[in-house]
Design a protein around this motif. Structure first.
Motif, PDB file in Angstrom:
ATOM      1  N   PHE A 133     -19.200  30.756  18.186  1.00  0.00           N
ATOM      2  CA  PHE A 133     -19.860  31.920  18.087  1.00  0.00           C
ATOM      3  C   PHE A 133     -20.167  32.680  19.389  1.00  0.00           C
ATOM      4  O   PHE A 133     -20.057  33.954  19.389  1.00  0.00           O
ATOM      5  CB  PHE A 133     -21.414  31.818  17.578  1.00  0.00           C
ATOM      6  CG  PHE A 133     -21.545  31.397  16.144  1.00  0.00           C
ATOM      7  CD1 PHE A 133     -21.549  32.417  15.244  1.00  0.00           C
ATOM      8  CD2 PHE A 133     -21.291  30.017  15.835  1.00  0.00           C
ATOM      9  CE1 PHE A 133     -21.539  32.332  13.796  1.00  0.00           C
ATOM     10  CE2 PHE A 133     -21.306  29.686  14.259  1.00  0.00           C
ATOM     11  CZ  PHE A 133     -21.363  31.022  13.294  1.00  0.00           C
TER      12      PHE A 133
ATOM     13  N   THR B 286     -14.807  31.328  10.684  1.00  0.00           N
ATOM     14  CA  THR B 286     -15.980  32.030  11.610  1.00  0.00           C
ATOM     15  C   THR B 286     -15.769  33.259  11.539  1.00  0.00           C
ATOM     16  O   THR B 286     -16.848  34.204  11.379  1.00  0.00           O
ATOM     17  CB  THR B 286     -15.969  31.266  12.497  1.00  0.00           C
ATOM     18  OG1 THR B 286     -16.362  29.941  12.378  1.00  0.00           O
ATOM     19  CG2 THR B 286     -17.555  31.662  13.042  1.00  0.00           C
TER      20      THR B 286
ATOM     21  N   LEU C 121     -18.302  36.506  10.156  1.00  0.00           N
ATOM     22  CA  LEU C 121     -19.051  37.314  10.776  1.00  0.00           C
ATOM     23  C   LEU C 121     -18.815  38.800  10.637  1.00  0.00           C
ATOM     24  O   LEU C 121     -19.701  39.686  10.594  1.00  0.00           O
ATOM     25  CB  LEU C 121     -18.913  36.897  12.587  1.00  0.00           C
ATOM     26  CG  LEU C 121     -19.311  35.668  13.222  1.00  0.00           C
ATOM     27  CD1 LEU C 121     -18.676  35.545  14.425  1.00  0.00           C
ATOM     28  CD2 LEU C 121     -20.762  35.841  13.028  1.00  0.00           C
TER      29      LEU C 121
END
Ligand SMILES: [Zn+2]
Length: 81
Positions: free
Chosen positions: A11, A43, A47
């Motif tokens: 992240f 991921t 996002l």
């Protein structure tokens, strides 16, 4: 950088909060680890969808989480409404 570290910092990477050194190691790990490369692209998709659905949201995910957490801490369980 190993797979665990990559998982923990995914992240940060997508929020551009990773420092230059880590970022280089992160990218070179993805280059030779298909498993992490797959997780990273998954991921990233998440996002993108998440940010799109949050329209006006401009703060990076990690930053926003920190703000929410510190607000909760500051309230100290009291009701401010
Ligand atoms: Zn890996």
């Amino acid at each position: 950088m190993d797979c665990t570290k990559v998982k923990e910092t995914l992240f940060l990477f997508f929020d551009d909060e990773m420092d230059q050194t880590d970022q280089g190691q992160f990218e070179s790990h993805l280059a030779h680890c298909p498993q992490c490369a797959r997780r990273a692209s998954y991921t990233q998709q998440l996002l993108i969808v998440f940010r799109r659905s949050c329209g006006r949201q401009v703060a990076p995910t990690a930053l926003r989480l920190r703000i929410v957490t510190s607000l909760r801490l500051r309230r100290g369980g009291q009701t401010l409404h």
